[in-house]
Scaffold this motif. Sequence first.
Motif, PDB file in Angstrom:
ATOM      1  N   VAL A 173       0.872  -1.175   0.000  1.00  0.00           N
ATOM      2  CA  VAL A 173       0.000   0.000   0.000  1.00  0.00           C
ATOM      3  C   VAL A 173       0.901   1.214   0.000  1.00  0.00           C
ATOM      4  O   VAL A 173       1.827   1.312   0.826  1.00  0.00           O
ATOM      5  CB  VAL A 173      -0.922   0.010   1.237  1.00  0.00           C
ATOM      6  CG1 VAL A 173      -1.622   1.349   1.362  1.00  0.00           C
ATOM      7  CG2 VAL A 173      -1.949  -1.120   1.149  1.00  0.00           C
ATOM      8  N   ILE A 174       0.664   2.131  -0.929  1.00  0.00           N
ATOM      9  CA  ILE A 174       1.509   3.322  -1.056  1.00  0.00           C
ATOM     10  C   ILE A 174       0.707   4.537  -0.612  1.00  0.00           C
ATOM     11  O   ILE A 174      -0.432   4.739  -1.055  1.00  0.00           O
ATOM     12  CB  ILE A 174       2.002   3.516  -2.508  1.00  0.00           C
ATOM     13  CG1 ILE A 174       2.821   2.293  -2.948  1.00  0.00           C
ATOM     14  CG2 ILE A 174       2.836   4.772  -2.621  1.00  0.00           C
ATOM     15  CD1 ILE A 174       2.029   1.251  -3.671  1.00  0.00           C
ATOM     16  N   THR A 175       1.293   5.353   0.245  1.00  0.00           N
ATOM     17  CA  THR A 175       0.587   6.512   0.782  1.00  0.00           C
ATOM     18  C   THR A 175       0.999   7.805   0.075  1.00  0.00           C
ATOM     19  O   THR A 175       1.989   7.852  -0.659  1.00  0.00           O
ATOM     20  CB  THR A 175       0.853   6.682   2.291  1.00  0.00           C
ATOM     21  OG1 THR A 175       2.169   7.224   2.485  1.00  0.00           O
ATOM     22  CG2 THR A 175       0.725   5.360   3.025  1.00  0.00           C
ATOM     23  N   LYS A 176       0.237   8.833   0.327  1.00  0.00           N
ATOM     24  CA  LYS A 176       0.498  10.152  -0.266  1.00  0.00           C
ATOM     25  C   LYS A 176       1.848  10.694   0.158  1.00  0.00           C
ATOM     26  O   LYS A 176       2.527  11.396  -0.609  1.00  0.00           O
ATOM     27  CB  LYS A 176      -0.617  11.125   0.145  1.00  0.00           C
ATOM     28  CG  LYS A 176      -0.511  12.493  -0.483  1.00  0.00           C
ATOM     29  CD  LYS A 176      -1.677  13.380  -0.062  1.00  0.00           C
ATOM     30  CE  LYS A 176      -1.573  14.756  -0.699  1.00  0.00           C
ATOM     31  NZ  LYS A 176      -2.723  15.633  -0.298  1.00  0.00           N
ATOM     32  N   ASN A 177       2.261  10.362   1.378  1.00  0.00           N
ATOM     33  CA  ASN A 177       3.548  10.841   1.896  1.00  0.00           C
ATOM     34  C   ASN A 177       4.710   9.955   1.469  1.00  0.00           C
ATOM     35  O   ASN A 177       5.839  10.121   1.949  1.00  0.00           O
ATOM     36  CB  ASN A 177       3.513  10.936   3.425  1.00  0.00           C
ATOM     37  CG  ASN A 177       2.586  12.038   3.897  1.00  0.00           C
ATOM     38  OD1 ASN A 177       2.265  12.972   3.144  1.00  0.00           O
ATOM     39  ND2 ASN A 177       2.140  11.946   5.142  1.00  0.00           N
ATOM     40  N   GLY A 178       4.452   8.992   0.579  1.00  0.00           N
ATOM     41  CA  GLY A 178       5.503   8.159   0.035  1.00  0.00           C
ATOM     42  C   GLY A 178       5.865   6.936   0.851  1.00  0.00           C
ATOM     43  O   GLY A 178       6.876   6.272   0.561  1.00  0.00           O
ATOM     44  N   VAL A 179       5.063   6.606   1.852  1.00  0.00           N
ATOM     45  CA  VAL A 179       5.332   5.432   2.674  1.00  0.00           C
ATOM     46  C   VAL A 179       4.808   4.179   1.971  1.00  0.00           C
ATOM     47  O   VAL A 179       3.688   4.170   1.446  1.00  0.00           O
ATOM     48  CB  VAL A 179       4.681   5.564   4.067  1.00  0.00           C
ATOM     49  CG1 VAL A 179       4.985   4.335   4.919  1.00  0.00           C
ATOM     50  CG2 VAL A 179       5.167   6.835   4.754  1.00  0.00           C
ATOM     51  N   LYS A 180       5.596   3.129   1.955  1.00  0.00           N
ATOM     52  CA  LYS A 180       5.179   1.854   1.384  1.00  0.00           C
ATOM     53  C   LYS A 180       4.978   0.850   2.516  1.00  0.00           C
ATOM     54  O   LYS A 180       5.896   0.612   3.316  1.00  0.00           O
ATOM     55  CB  LYS A 180       6.209   1.340   0.383  1.00  0.00           C
ATOM     56  CG  LYS A 180       6.346   2.223  -0.851  1.00  0.00           C
ATOM     57  CD  LYS A 180       7.355   1.652  -1.840  1.00  0.00           C
ATOM     58  CE  LYS A 180       7.460   2.545  -3.085  1.00  0.00           C
ATOM     59  NZ  LYS A 180       8.444   1.997  -4.065  1.00  0.00           N
ATOM     60  N   VAL A 181       3.789   0.271   2.574  1.00  0.00           N
ATOM     61  CA  VAL A 181       3.436  -0.627   3.666  1.00  0.00           C
ATOM     62  C   VAL A 181       3.107  -2.006   3.111  1.00  0.00           C
ATOM     63  O   VAL A 181       2.288  -2.135   2.193  1.00  0.00           O
ATOM     64  CB  VAL A 181       2.212  -0.096   4.452  1.00  0.00           C
ATOM     65  CG1 VAL A 181       1.886  -1.025   5.612  1.00  0.00           C
ATOM     66  CG2 VAL A 181       2.467   1.325   4.951  1.00  0.00           C
ATOM     67  N   LYS A 182       3.728  -3.044   3.647  1.00  0.00           N
ATOM     68  CA  LYS A 182       3.431  -4.408   3.234  1.00  0.00           C
ATOM     69  C   LYS A 182       2.035  -4.768   3.746  1.00  0.00           C
ATOM     70  O   LYS A 182       1.702  -4.517   4.903  1.00  0.00           O
ATOM     71  CB  LYS A 182       4.454  -5.391   3.779  1.00  0.00           C
ATOM     72  CG  LYS A 182       4.287  -6.811   3.239  1.00  0.00           C
ATOM     73  CD  LYS A 182       5.372  -7.735   3.768  1.00  0.00           C
ATOM     74  CE  LYS A 182       5.253  -9.124   3.138  1.00  0.00           C
ATOM     75  NZ  LYS A 182       3.949  -9.752   3.373  1.00  0.00           N
ATOM     76  N   ALA A 183       1.236  -5.389   2.879  1.00  0.00           N
ATOM     77  CA  ALA A 183      -0.139  -5.693   3.268  1.00  0.00           C
ATOM     78  C   ALA A 183      -0.644  -6.970   2.610  1.00  0.00           C
ATOM     79  O   ALA A 183      -0.433  -7.198   1.420  1.00  0.00           O
ATOM     80  CB  ALA A 183      -1.062  -4.530   2.902  1.00  0.00           C
TER      81      ALA A 183
END
Length: 521
Positions: free
Chosen positions: A342-352
């Motif tokens: 999952v990629i966020t607006k602030n550029g964080v990538k989260v495994k999901a």
Amino acid sequence: MVSEKQVITQSSAVDDKDHYGVIILGAGVSGLAANIQLKRKLGFTDVLCYEKSNDIGGTWNANRYPGAACDIPFSVYSFSFAPPVEHSVGTQWASQPEIMSYLHSVQRKFDVKNIVFGTLCTEASYSRETGLWTLKIKDVKTGVERVRTCNIFISAVGGLANPNLPPFNVDDFEGSVFHSAEWDQSVSLKDKDVVVVGNGCSAAQIVPELVKDVKSLTQIARSRQSIIRRPKAPDSKVMYWLRKYVPGFGYLLRALIFFILESFFLISDITKGAKKREKTLEEMDKYIKDTAPQKYWDDLKPDFDVAAKRRVFDSGYYKSLNDPKITLLQDDSVVNAKGDQVITKNGVKVKADIIVLCTGFRVRDFLFPLKIYNGEGVSLQDCLKENKVATFRGTCVQDFPNYFWLMGPNTATGHSSVIFTSECQITMMLKLIKPILRKISQVKLLPVPAPSVEVTAEAQARYNADVRKEMKNKVWEKDGGVSWYVDQETGLCTTLYPWSQVHFWWKASWPKESDFKRLGM
């Protein structure tokens, strides 16, 4: 999760007539109450209810996520004509299974068997020539359509019925994605990487439950909430004994809790509630520091005027943030979900592995997907758009005779029970339609057009002018509004009632006949 006790097999009523005196859409709390009161108060039984799901309960039937519960004390979140004295619940903050159990018991008590399940209405139109409503009915499973007519048309489909679609692309996501109101019971969350999108009431209830089993939980919150300490409720065994065995005690407790909740309404007033909001902020700040980890203290503070959003009672959310498996990404949003990330607006990538959407409902897509047309062929939705969602007490609409909208625009409350509100609406409705139903019952050959009642243009305009004026005294529309209460395109709060619930009860209980016009009587 859904318990075995919740698995109820409902039998649909026989729908073998072309015409009914009253048709109700929806068998949630409002639809069930209207159904019961038509028979109980007026003795009218030529009533049929269509429900799109396979059970009663409405939003409580749909929202079966882990931790689902009511944030209004059960003594008030129950029908006045069916106090929950026989229901031994663990707390006034009743869980979803407990609420469904109560609703099923009410259905049995009043022998409600006139509901056709798995059926929805796609279109309804009124005829000035006949004075009747014509409804297009559809079987959800087979797609078979049929047409029915009625004299009185009641909409009780609710505003929390259609979940918001994912606000980002999920086509390329390899895992499971589902909304809190469409919980996928077949998906196991054990030892999975879970992303929860949103931080409203549902998310605050879900997160503490999920963290027990997941490998990791990342919550992505676009905006902030006002989460406060949940008040202690009268839950002792002594209180339960008094409610069950002392005549009238349950009603006394209900009244006491109701007026305590009413005292919370003052906080919404820009001027009169200023000190209360300031005190609430201080209490919230202390509660955050006493309960949540220090790294989130700044993130959890509201960046808006308290009461501009619905308050969220904390049922364990802040405490759960201390779990090392949880990561809170505040003031961020999801822009894409691809593969196992999952990629966020602030550029964080989260495994999901799983994405849980706590993104609310389409509350401003009024009655979606149902289309309602008046005698001139104009849709209700177009009328609302043109007239800035103008109705009469959220119940009646100009040019829509014999139509009653339970929990319509500007009827909701951020501090009290919607069941109380809908019962007030039903009281007004019954007074308005009583002469019509009496005539339907007594006269074999009705005049053409059939008898009808509708709010006058003057009464609706006067009422809405008062609503818009009073709304300026409340924090909800301040600075354009910050919550789902407010239509972001117009800046108008089209959800909440701008006066107290006592005021709503008073106005609904004694409607002025001069505000309405009758035909065929």
